[in-house]
Design a protein around this motif. Structure first.
Motif: not given
Length: 149
Positions: A1-8, A10-18, A61-62, A66-71
């Motif tokens: 589960m950690t790998k899934f949360l971390l992947a989401v 990181v992807l969210a950071a790239i897609v939203a914050v970028g 980007g919110v 959210v996924f950072g805290f879950a990870t």
């Protein structure tokens, strides 16, 4: 589960914050061009588009924290200093975006700006980008972490 949360996360950071960091960086020079050429509809449209990108992706980007805290919770690192500093810097970056960047962009889009305003906006945008770069470095290096490199 950690790998899934971390992947989401990181992807969210790239897609939203970028896109926010790129569009926010492009905005001051585009606003200067629009102010210098008020009869150029393309320059005005570009400024409006960049502002819309910043607003929309800023909201999207919110998902990143959210996924950072879950990870972090899954990894058991919520109390680690590197993460606490990252959280504080992320909150500060959000505050800079909401309180300093977006309102100044809005004023320029609505025609209430000056060339001097674009300089200040560029400074706040640089601060926003520097905060995100620092958070990214902390997320990669994780000083003092015992969860591996």
């Amino acid at each position: 589960m950690t790998k899934f949360l971390l992947a989401v996360h990181v992807l969210a950071a790239i897609v939203a914050v970028g896109p926010v960091t790129v569009a926010a960086s492009m905005f001051p020079p585009a606003a200067r061009r629009a102010l210098e050429s008020p009869d150029d509809p393309r320059a005005t449209e570009t400024v409006g588009l960049l502002h819309r990108i910043c607003r929309v992706y800023g909201v999207v980007g919110v998902v990143v924290p959210v996924f950072g805290f879950a990870t972090a919770s899954n990894m058991g690192v919520l109390g680690d200093a590197w993460l606490i500093v990252s959280i504080a810097l992320t909150a500060l970056a959000a505050l800079v975006l909401v309180a300093l960047v977006l309102p100044r962009q809005s004023a320029l889009v609505e025609g209430g700006g000056t060339l001097e305003a674009t300089v200040r906006l560029a400074m706040f945008t640089g601060l926003f980008n520097l905060l995100w770069a620092t958070v990214t470095i902390l997320m990669i290096v994780r000083p003092g972490s015992t969860t591996g490199a």
